[in-house]
Design an enzyme around this catalytic site. Structure first.
Site, PDB file in Angstrom:
ATOM      1  CB  CYS A  10      -0.949  -0.010   1.188  1.00 18.48           C
ATOM      2  SG  CYS A  10      -1.893  -1.540   1.291  1.00 18.48           S
TER       3      CYS A  10
ATOM      4  CG  HIS B 289      -3.094   2.979   2.211  1.00 15.72           C
ATOM      5  ND1 HIS B 289      -3.710   2.647   1.034  1.00 15.72           N
ATOM      6  CD2 HIS B 289      -3.182   1.880   3.016  1.00 15.72           C
ATOM      7  CE1 HIS B 289      -4.142   1.408   1.107  1.00 15.72           C
ATOM      8  NE2 HIS B 289      -3.842   0.919   2.305  1.00 15.72           N
TER       9      HIS B 289
ATOM     10  CG  ASN C 154      -6.923  -1.052   1.569  1.00 18.98           C
ATOM     11  OD1 ASN C 154      -6.186  -0.822   0.610  1.00 18.98           O
ATOM     12  ND2 ASN C 154      -6.467  -1.358   2.771  1.00 18.98           N
TER      13      ASN C 154
HETATM   14  N1  COA Z   1     -18.145  -7.685  10.868  1.00 20.51           N
HETATM   15  C1  COA Z   1     -18.672  -7.667  12.102  1.00 20.51           C
HETATM   16  N2  COA Z   1     -17.945  -7.864  13.213  1.00 20.51           N
HETATM   17  C2  COA Z   1     -16.621  -8.078  13.039  1.00 20.51           C
HETATM   18  C3  COA Z   1     -16.018  -8.115  11.773  1.00 20.51           C
HETATM   19  C4  COA Z   1     -16.831  -7.892  10.652  1.00 20.51           C
HETATM   20  N3  COA Z   1     -16.341  -7.892   9.397  1.00 20.51           N
HETATM   21  N4  COA Z   1     -14.704  -8.336  11.921  1.00 20.51           N
HETATM   22  C5  COA Z   1     -14.485  -8.452  13.224  1.00 20.51           C
HETATM   23  N5  COA Z   1     -15.651  -8.296  13.911  1.00 20.51           N
HETATM   24  C6  COA Z   1     -15.845  -8.322  15.360  1.00 20.51           C
HETATM   25  C7  COA Z   1     -14.934  -9.294  16.050  1.00 20.51           C
HETATM   26  O1  COA Z   1     -15.497 -10.579  16.121  1.00 20.51           O
HETATM   27  C8  COA Z   1     -14.777  -8.670  17.409  1.00 20.51           C
HETATM   28  O2  COA Z   1     -15.932  -8.949  18.174  1.00 20.51           O
HETATM   29  P1  COA Z   1     -15.816  -9.155  19.759  1.00 20.51           P
HETATM   30  O3  COA Z   1     -15.364  -7.850  20.325  1.00 20.51           O
HETATM   31  O4  COA Z   1     -17.229  -9.505  20.153  1.00 20.51           O
HETATM   32  O5  COA Z   1     -14.832 -10.255  19.973  1.00 20.51           O
HETATM   33  C9  COA Z   1     -14.803  -7.170  17.108  1.00 20.51           C
HETATM   34  O6  COA Z   1     -15.490  -7.025  15.851  1.00 20.51           O
HETATM   35  C10 COA Z   1     -13.432  -6.556  16.999  1.00 20.51           C
HETATM   36  O7  COA Z   1     -12.641  -7.357  16.111  1.00 20.51           O
HETATM   37  P2  COA Z   1     -11.219  -6.882  15.618  1.00 20.51           P
HETATM   38  O8  COA Z   1     -10.624  -7.913  14.736  1.00 20.51           O
HETATM   39  O9  COA Z   1     -10.450  -6.479  16.837  1.00 20.51           O
HETATM   40  O10 COA Z   1     -11.626  -5.631  14.732  1.00 20.51           O
HETATM   41  P3  COA Z   1     -10.947  -4.216  14.600  1.00 20.51           P
HETATM   42  O11 COA Z   1     -11.702  -3.205  15.319  1.00 20.51           O
HETATM   43  O12 COA Z   1      -9.466  -4.293  14.852  1.00 20.51           O
HETATM   44  O13 COA Z   1     -11.165  -3.916  13.053  1.00 20.51           O
HETATM   45  C11 COA Z   1      -9.910  -3.934  11.009  1.00 20.51           C
HETATM   46  C12 COA Z   1     -10.585  -4.779  12.080  1.00 20.51           C
HETATM   47  C13 COA Z   1      -9.201  -4.871  10.035  1.00 20.51           C
HETATM   48  C14 COA Z   1     -10.955  -3.133  10.283  1.00 20.51           C
HETATM   49  C15 COA Z   1      -8.897  -2.970  11.668  1.00 20.51           C
HETATM   50  O14 COA Z   1      -8.100  -3.669  12.595  1.00 20.51           O
HETATM   51  C16 COA Z   1      -7.995  -2.290  10.681  1.00 20.51           C
HETATM   52  O15 COA Z   1      -8.421  -1.510   9.849  1.00 20.51           O
HETATM   53  N6  COA Z   1      -6.676  -2.548  10.772  1.00 20.51           N
HETATM   54  C17 COA Z   1      -5.712  -1.939   9.879  1.00 20.51           C
HETATM   55  C18 COA Z   1      -5.758  -2.535   8.515  1.00 20.51           C
HETATM   56  C19 COA Z   1      -4.737  -1.870   7.626  1.00 20.51           C
HETATM   57  O16 COA Z   1      -4.507  -0.691   7.741  1.00 20.51           O
HETATM   58  N7  COA Z   1      -4.079  -2.631   6.752  1.00 20.51           N
HETATM   59  C20 COA Z   1      -2.898  -2.121   6.122  1.00 20.51           C
HETATM   60  C21 COA Z   1      -3.070  -1.568   4.868  1.00 20.51           C
HETATM   61  S1  COA Z   1      -3.573  -2.716   3.670  1.00 20.51           S
END
Ligand code: COA
Length: 320
Positions: A121, A246, A276
Protein backbone atom coordinates in the site's frame (compact mmCIF):
# COMPACT_ATOMS: atom_id res chain seq x y z
CA UNK A 1 39.39 8.58 -13.57
CA UNK A 2 35.86 9.97 -13.16
CA UNK A 3 32.99 8.87 -15.32
CA UNK A 4 30.69 11.26 -17.14
CA UNK A 5 27.27 11.70 -15.54
CA UNK A 6 24.09 12.85 -17.26
CA UNK A 7 23.00 16.51 -17.08
CA UNK A 8 20.67 16.95 -14.08
CA UNK A 9 17.50 19.05 -13.87
CA UNK A 10 16.87 21.44 -10.96
CA UNK A 11 13.74 19.60 -9.85
CA UNK A 12 10.88 17.28 -10.76
CA UNK A 13 7.11 17.57 -10.82
CA UNK A 14 3.97 15.55 -11.40
CA UNK A 15 2.69 16.59 -14.81
CA UNK A 16 -0.67 14.79 -14.77
CA UNK A 17 -2.73 12.01 -13.20
CA UNK A 18 -5.42 9.56 -14.23
CA UNK A 19 -7.37 6.75 -12.63
CA UNK A 20 -9.64 3.82 -13.41
CA UNK A 21 -12.21 2.14 -11.19
CA UNK A 22 -14.23 -0.84 -12.38
CA UNK A 23 -17.92 -0.09 -12.94
CA UNK A 24 -19.15 -2.91 -10.68
CA UNK A 25 -20.22 -1.42 -7.32
CA UNK A 26 -20.41 -3.81 -4.35
CA UNK A 27 -22.31 -2.41 -1.37
CA UNK A 28 -22.15 -3.66 2.22
CA UNK A 29 -25.57 -5.21 1.63
CA UNK A 30 -24.16 -7.11 -1.36
CA UNK A 31 -21.39 -8.50 0.89
CA UNK A 32 -23.90 -9.54 3.54
CA UNK A 33 -26.08 -11.13 0.85
CA UNK A 34 -23.11 -13.38 -0.08
CA UNK A 35 -23.34 -14.85 3.40
CA UNK A 36 -20.37 -13.07 5.04
CA UNK A 37 -20.80 -12.89 8.82
CA UNK A 38 -20.83 -9.09 9.13
CA UNK A 39 -23.21 -6.13 9.18
CA UNK A 40 -23.49 -2.69 7.61
CA UNK A 41 -23.20 -0.80 10.90
CA UNK A 42 -19.95 -2.59 11.86
CA UNK A 43 -18.32 -1.97 8.48
CA UNK A 44 -19.32 1.72 8.44
CA UNK A 45 -18.29 2.44 12.02
CA UNK A 46 -15.12 0.29 12.24
CA UNK A 47 -13.75 0.70 8.71
CA UNK A 48 -15.76 3.52 7.09
CA UNK A 49 -16.69 1.75 3.85
CA UNK A 50 -20.19 1.91 2.35
CA UNK A 51 -19.33 0.47 -1.06
CA UNK A 52 -16.33 -0.61 -3.12
CA UNK A 53 -15.51 -1.51 -6.75
CA UNK A 54 -14.73 -5.07 -7.87
CA UNK A 55 -13.13 -5.84 -11.24
CA UNK A 56 -14.96 -8.49 -13.21
CA UNK A 57 -13.27 -9.17 -16.56
CA UNK A 58 -10.64 -6.44 -16.12
CA UNK A 59 -7.14 -7.62 -15.20
CA UNK A 60 -4.68 -5.63 -13.09
CA UNK A 61 -2.90 -4.60 -16.31
CA UNK A 62 -6.17 -3.65 -18.06
CA UNK A 63 -6.89 -1.21 -15.23
CA UNK A 64 -3.30 0.06 -15.25
CA UNK A 65 -3.52 0.69 -18.98
CA UNK A 66 -6.68 2.84 -18.77
CA UNK A 67 -5.37 4.87 -15.80
CA UNK A 68 -2.03 5.36 -17.60
CA UNK A 69 -3.67 6.53 -20.84
CA UNK A 70 -5.60 9.15 -18.87
CA UNK A 71 -2.47 10.28 -16.98
CA UNK A 72 -0.56 10.62 -20.25
CA UNK A 73 -3.39 12.64 -21.82
CA UNK A 74 -3.67 14.89 -18.74
CA UNK A 75 0.08 15.43 -18.57
CA UNK A 76 0.45 16.53 -22.19
CA UNK A 77 3.44 14.17 -22.46
CA UNK A 78 3.12 11.56 -25.19
CA UNK A 79 3.89 7.85 -24.93
CA UNK A 80 6.84 8.41 -27.29
CA UNK A 81 8.52 10.62 -24.69
CA UNK A 82 8.26 8.21 -21.72
CA UNK A 83 11.59 6.52 -21.02
CA UNK A 84 10.84 4.74 -17.73
CA UNK A 85 7.76 2.87 -16.47
CA UNK A 86 7.40 1.92 -12.79
CA UNK A 87 4.43 -0.24 -11.84
CA UNK A 88 3.60 -0.46 -8.13
CA UNK A 89 1.54 -3.57 -7.45
CA UNK A 90 1.31 -6.41 -4.96
CA UNK A 91 -1.23 -8.29 -7.08
CA UNK A 92 0.90 -9.10 -10.13
CA UNK A 93 -0.79 -11.40 -12.61
CA UNK A 94 2.15 -13.80 -12.39
CA UNK A 95 5.50 -13.99 -10.62
CA UNK A 96 7.46 -13.65 -13.87
CA UNK A 97 7.43 -11.47 -15.88
CA UNK A 98 6.62 -8.32 -13.93
CA UNK A 99 3.91 -6.16 -15.48
CA UNK A 100 5.72 -2.88 -16.27
CA UNK A 101 7.25 -3.88 -19.62
CA UNK A 102 3.99 -5.42 -20.86
CA UNK A 103 2.10 -2.32 -19.76
CA UNK A 104 4.56 -0.12 -21.64
CA UNK A 105 4.18 -2.20 -24.81
CA UNK A 106 0.40 -2.00 -24.60
CA UNK A 107 0.63 1.79 -24.33
CA UNK A 108 2.97 2.02 -27.32
CA UNK A 109 5.89 3.20 -25.17
CA UNK A 110 9.01 2.07 -27.04
CA UNK A 111 11.85 0.33 -25.13
CA UNK A 112 11.56 2.19 -21.80
CA UNK A 113 13.24 1.11 -18.60
CA UNK A 114 10.50 -0.89 -16.88
CA UNK A 115 10.17 -2.51 -13.48
CA UNK A 116 7.63 -3.42 -10.81
CA UNK A 117 7.71 -2.23 -7.20
CA UNK A 118 6.14 -4.32 -4.44
CA UNK A 119 5.88 -2.06 -1.41
CA UNK A 120 2.19 -2.95 -1.05
CA UNK A 121 0.00 0.00 0.00
CA UNK A 122 3.05 2.30 0.19
CA UNK A 123 4.04 1.31 -3.36
CA UNK A 124 2.81 4.40 -5.22
CA UNK A 125 4.75 6.80 -2.99
CA UNK A 126 7.88 4.61 -3.29
CA UNK A 127 7.42 4.65 -7.07
CA UNK A 128 6.96 8.44 -7.28
CA UNK A 129 10.12 8.92 -5.19
CA UNK A 130 12.05 6.46 -7.36
CA UNK A 131 10.78 8.14 -10.54
CA UNK A 132 11.75 11.57 -9.23
CA UNK A 133 15.19 10.31 -8.25
CA UNK A 134 15.73 8.78 -11.70
CA UNK A 135 14.88 12.12 -13.35
CA UNK A 136 17.00 14.10 -10.87
CA UNK A 137 19.93 11.77 -11.60
CA UNK A 138 19.52 12.39 -15.33
CA UNK A 139 18.76 8.70 -15.95
CA UNK A 140 15.20 9.32 -17.21
CA UNK A 141 13.32 12.30 -18.60
CA UNK A 142 9.66 11.35 -18.28
CA UNK A 143 8.45 8.53 -16.05
CA UNK A 144 5.07 6.82 -16.01
CA UNK A 145 4.25 5.75 -12.43
CA UNK A 146 1.28 3.44 -11.87
CA UNK A 147 -0.39 1.89 -8.83
CA UNK A 148 -2.72 -0.91 -9.94
CA UNK A 149 -4.31 -3.69 -7.93
CA UNK A 150 -6.79 -6.47 -8.47
CA UNK A 151 -7.01 -7.45 -4.82
CA UNK A 152 -10.10 -9.55 -5.39
CA UNK A 153 -7.74 -12.12 -7.01
CA UNK A 154 -5.94 -12.47 -3.65
CA UNK A 155 -8.67 -11.99 -1.05
CA UNK A 156 -11.06 -14.55 0.39
CA UNK A 157 -14.25 -12.60 -0.25
CA UNK A 158 -15.99 -14.62 2.48
CA UNK A 159 -13.41 -13.67 5.14
CA UNK A 160 -14.93 -11.01 7.42
CA UNK A 161 -11.43 -9.63 8.20
CA UNK A 162 -10.36 -8.87 4.62
CA UNK A 163 -13.29 -9.55 2.26
CA UNK A 164 -15.12 -6.44 3.43
CA UNK A 165 -12.11 -4.11 3.03
CA UNK A 166 -10.16 -4.73 -0.15
CA UNK A 167 -11.14 -3.68 -3.69
CA UNK A 168 -9.79 -3.07 -7.19
CA UNK A 169 -8.61 -0.08 -9.23
CA UNK A 170 -5.66 1.83 -10.69
CA UNK A 171 -4.15 5.30 -10.60
CA UNK A 172 -1.24 6.72 -12.58
CA UNK A 173 0.96 9.81 -12.75
CA UNK A 174 3.60 11.19 -15.11
CA UNK A 175 6.76 12.50 -13.42
CA UNK A 176 8.97 14.87 -15.38
CA UNK A 177 11.81 17.41 -15.01
CA UNK A 178 11.10 20.89 -13.73
CA UNK A 179 13.05 24.10 -13.15
CA UNK A 180 11.90 24.05 -9.50
CA UNK A 181 11.14 21.29 -6.98
CA UNK A 182 7.58 19.99 -7.31
CA UNK A 183 8.27 16.65 -5.59
CA UNK A 184 9.69 16.87 -2.08
CA UNK A 185 12.09 14.51 -0.29
CA UNK A 186 10.61 11.13 0.61
CA UNK A 187 10.42 9.85 4.18
CA UNK A 188 10.44 6.11 3.81
CA UNK A 189 11.01 3.18 6.12
CA UNK A 190 9.95 -0.28 7.17
CA UNK A 191 9.42 -2.65 10.08
CA UNK A 192 10.30 -6.12 8.86
CA UNK A 193 10.00 -7.58 12.35
CA UNK A 194 6.24 -7.30 11.85
CA UNK A 195 6.19 -8.67 8.30
CA UNK A 196 3.76 -11.41 9.29
CA UNK A 197 1.08 -8.84 10.15
CA UNK A 198 -0.04 -8.73 6.48
CA UNK A 199 0.85 -11.79 4.48
CA UNK A 200 -0.28 -13.94 1.58
CA UNK A 201 -1.17 -17.39 2.92
CA UNK A 202 0.84 -19.85 0.79
CA UNK A 203 -1.79 -22.56 0.66
CA UNK A 204 -4.86 -20.51 -0.12
CA UNK A 205 -2.96 -17.68 -1.91
CA UNK A 206 -5.15 -15.17 -0.06
CA UNK A 207 -4.26 -12.19 2.10
CA UNK A 208 -4.36 -12.46 5.89
CA UNK A 209 -3.82 -9.55 8.24
CA UNK A 210 -3.53 -9.01 11.97
CA UNK A 211 -5.82 -6.01 11.86
CA UNK A 212 -5.12 -4.66 15.33
CA UNK A 213 -1.31 -4.94 14.95
CA UNK A 214 -1.46 -2.96 11.72
CA UNK A 215 -3.96 -0.49 13.18
CA UNK A 216 -1.74 0.24 16.20
CA UNK A 217 1.39 0.55 14.05
CA UNK A 218 -0.28 2.89 11.54
CA UNK A 219 -1.91 5.14 14.11
CA UNK A 220 1.20 5.39 16.30
CA UNK A 221 3.75 5.91 13.47
CA UNK A 222 2.17 7.63 10.45
CA UNK A 223 1.46 10.96 12.15
CA UNK A 224 5.21 11.38 12.67
CA UNK A 225 5.92 10.36 9.06
CA UNK A 226 3.37 12.95 7.84
CA UNK A 227 4.95 15.74 9.91
CA UNK A 228 8.49 14.74 8.91
CA UNK A 229 7.60 14.75 5.19
CA UNK A 230 6.23 18.31 5.58
CA UNK A 231 9.34 19.39 7.50
CA UNK A 232 11.73 17.99 4.89
CA UNK A 233 9.78 19.67 2.08
CA UNK A 234 9.80 23.00 3.95
CA UNK A 235 6.00 23.12 4.06
CA UNK A 236 3.94 23.81 7.18
CA UNK A 237 0.90 21.52 7.68
CA UNK A 238 -1.20 24.70 7.56
CA UNK A 239 0.01 25.38 4.00
CA UNK A 240 -1.19 22.01 2.67
CA UNK A 241 -4.09 22.05 0.22
CA UNK A 242 -4.74 18.33 0.69
CA UNK A 243 -3.70 15.31 2.73
CA UNK A 244 -4.00 11.97 0.98
CA UNK A 245 -3.12 9.07 3.24
CA UNK A 246 -3.46 5.47 2.10
CA UNK A 247 -7.16 4.61 2.19
CA UNK A 248 -7.03 1.66 4.63
CA UNK A 249 -9.54 2.60 7.30
CA UNK A 250 -11.44 5.84 7.94
CA UNK A 251 -10.55 5.74 11.64
CA UNK A 252 -6.83 5.49 10.78
CA UNK A 253 -7.18 8.36 8.27
CA UNK A 254 -8.88 10.58 10.86
CA UNK A 255 -6.33 9.78 13.59
CA UNK A 256 -3.35 10.58 11.35
CA UNK A 257 -5.11 13.76 10.18
CA UNK A 258 -5.59 14.74 13.82
CA UNK A 259 -1.86 14.38 14.46
CA UNK A 260 -1.06 16.38 11.32
CA UNK A 261 -3.44 19.06 12.65
CA UNK A 262 -3.60 21.03 9.40
CA UNK A 263 -6.02 23.96 9.34
CA UNK A 264 -6.00 24.04 5.54
CA UNK A 265 -5.80 20.51 4.11
CA UNK A 266 -8.77 18.76 2.56
CA UNK A 267 -8.55 15.17 3.85
CA UNK A 268 -9.06 12.39 1.31
CA UNK A 269 -11.80 9.99 2.44
CA UNK A 270 -12.18 8.08 -0.79
CA UNK A 271 -12.25 4.79 1.14
CA UNK A 272 -15.96 5.40 1.84
CA UNK A 273 -16.93 4.58 -1.75
CA UNK A 274 -13.79 2.85 -3.03
CA UNK A 275 -12.60 0.49 -0.28
CA UNK A 276 -8.91 -0.27 0.17
CA UNK A 277 -7.16 -0.56 -3.21
CA UNK A 278 -3.60 -0.81 -1.79
CA UNK A 279 -1.05 0.95 -4.03
CA UNK A 280 -3.86 2.41 -6.16
CA UNK A 281 -5.66 4.16 -3.31
CA UNK A 282 -3.53 7.32 -3.18
CA UNK A 283 -3.40 8.07 -6.93
CA UNK A 284 -7.12 7.28 -7.31
CA UNK A 285 -8.03 9.66 -4.46
CA UNK A 286 -5.68 12.37 -5.76
CA UNK A 287 -6.83 12.04 -9.37
CA UNK A 288 -10.48 12.31 -8.27
CA UNK A 289 -9.79 15.40 -6.13
CA UNK A 290 -8.07 17.07 -9.10
CA UNK A 291 -10.96 16.12 -11.40
CA UNK A 292 -13.44 17.66 -8.95
CA UNK A 293 -11.38 20.87 -8.94
CA UNK A 294 -10.67 20.65 -5.20
CA UNK A 295 -6.93 21.40 -5.50
CA UNK A 296 -5.43 24.40 -7.28
CA UNK A 297 -2.50 23.87 -9.64
CA UNK A 298 0.79 24.25 -7.78
CA UNK A 299 -0.76 23.65 -4.33
CA UNK A 300 1.13 21.37 -1.90
CA UNK A 301 -0.32 17.91 -1.23
CA UNK A 302 0.91 15.43 1.36
CA UNK A 303 0.89 11.73 0.43
CA UNK A 304 1.44 9.01 3.07
CA UNK A 305 1.35 5.31 2.16
CA UNK A 306 1.69 2.38 4.57
CA UNK A 307 1.07 -1.33 4.48
CA UNK A 308 2.50 -4.82 4.08
CA UNK A 309 6.18 -5.29 4.72
CA UNK A 310 5.55 -3.40 6.92
CA UNK A 311 6.51 -0.42 4.73
CA UNK A 312 5.70 3.27 4.71
CA UNK A 313 6.52 6.37 2.67
CA UNK A 314 5.47 10.02 2.88
CA UNK A 315 6.12 12.91 0.54
CA UNK A 316 4.84 16.39 -0.34
CA UNK A 317 4.14 17.03 -4.04
CA UNK A 318 2.76 20.05 -5.87
CA UNK A 319 -0.52 19.60 -7.76
CA UNK A 320 -0.13 19.51 -11.55
N1 COA B 1 -18.15 -7.69 10.87
C1 COA B 1 -18.67 -7.67 12.10
N2 COA B 1 -17.95 -7.86 13.21
C2 COA B 1 -16.62 -8.08 13.04
C3 COA B 1 -16.02 -8.12 11.77
C4 COA B 1 -16.83 -7.89 10.65
N3 COA B 1 -16.34 -7.89 9.40
N4 COA B 1 -14.70 -8.34 11.92
C5 COA B 1 -14.48 -8.45 13.22
N5 COA B 1 -15.65 -8.30 13.91
C6 COA B 1 -15.85 -8.32 15.36
C7 COA B 1 -14.93 -9.29 16.05
O1 COA B 1 -15.50 -10.58 16.12
C8 COA B 1 -14.78 -8.67 17.41
O2 COA B 1 -15.93 -8.95 18.17
P1 COA B 1 -15.82 -9.15 19.76
O3 COA B 1 -15.36 -7.85 20.33
O4 COA B 1 -17.23 -9.50 20.15
O5 COA B 1 -14.83 -10.26 19.97
C9 COA B 1 -14.80 -7.17 17.11
O6 COA B 1 -15.49 -7.03 15.85
C10 COA B 1 -13.43 -6.56 17.00
O7 COA B 1 -12.64 -7.36 16.11
P2 COA B 1 -11.22 -6.88 15.62
O8 COA B 1 -10.62 -7.91 14.74
O9 COA B 1 -10.45 -6.48 16.84
O10 COA B 1 -11.63 -5.63 14.73
P3 COA B 1 -10.95 -4.22 14.60
O11 COA B 1 -11.70 -3.20 15.32
O12 COA B 1 -9.47 -4.29 14.85
O13 COA B 1 -11.17 -3.92 13.05
C11 COA B 1 -9.91 -3.93 11.01
C12 COA B 1 -10.59 -4.78 12.08
C13 COA B 1 -9.20 -4.87 10.04
C14 COA B 1 -10.96 -3.13 10.28
C15 COA B 1 -8.90 -2.97 11.67
O14 COA B 1 -8.10 -3.67 12.59
C16 COA B 1 -8.00 -2.29 10.68
O15 COA B 1 -8.42 -1.51 9.85
N6 COA B 1 -6.68 -2.55 10.77
C17 COA B 1 -5.71 -1.94 9.88
C18 COA B 1 -5.76 -2.54 8.51
C19 COA B 1 -4.74 -1.87 7.63
O16 COA B 1 -4.51 -0.69 7.74
N7 COA B 1 -4.08 -2.63 6.75
C20 COA B 1 -2.90 -2.12 6.12
C21 COA B 1 -3.07 -1.57 4.87
S1 COA B 1 -3.57 -2.72 3.67
Amino acid sequence: MALTIAPRPAGTRIAGLGHYQPPTIVTNSDIIARGVDTNDEWIRSRVGITERRFAMDETMLDMAEVASSKALANSGIGAADIDLVILATCTGQQQVPGGAATLAARLGIQTPGAYDVNAACAGFVYAVASASNAVLAGDAHNVLVVGSEKLTDYVDLFDRGTGIIFADGAGAAVVTASDKAGIGPVVWGSDGDNAAAIITDRESNTLRQEGQTVYRWATSTMGGVALEACKRAGVSPDELAAFIPHQANLRIIDLIAKKLDSASAVIARDIVTSGNTSSASIPIALSKMLERGEIASGAPILLVGFGAGLTYAGQVVLAP
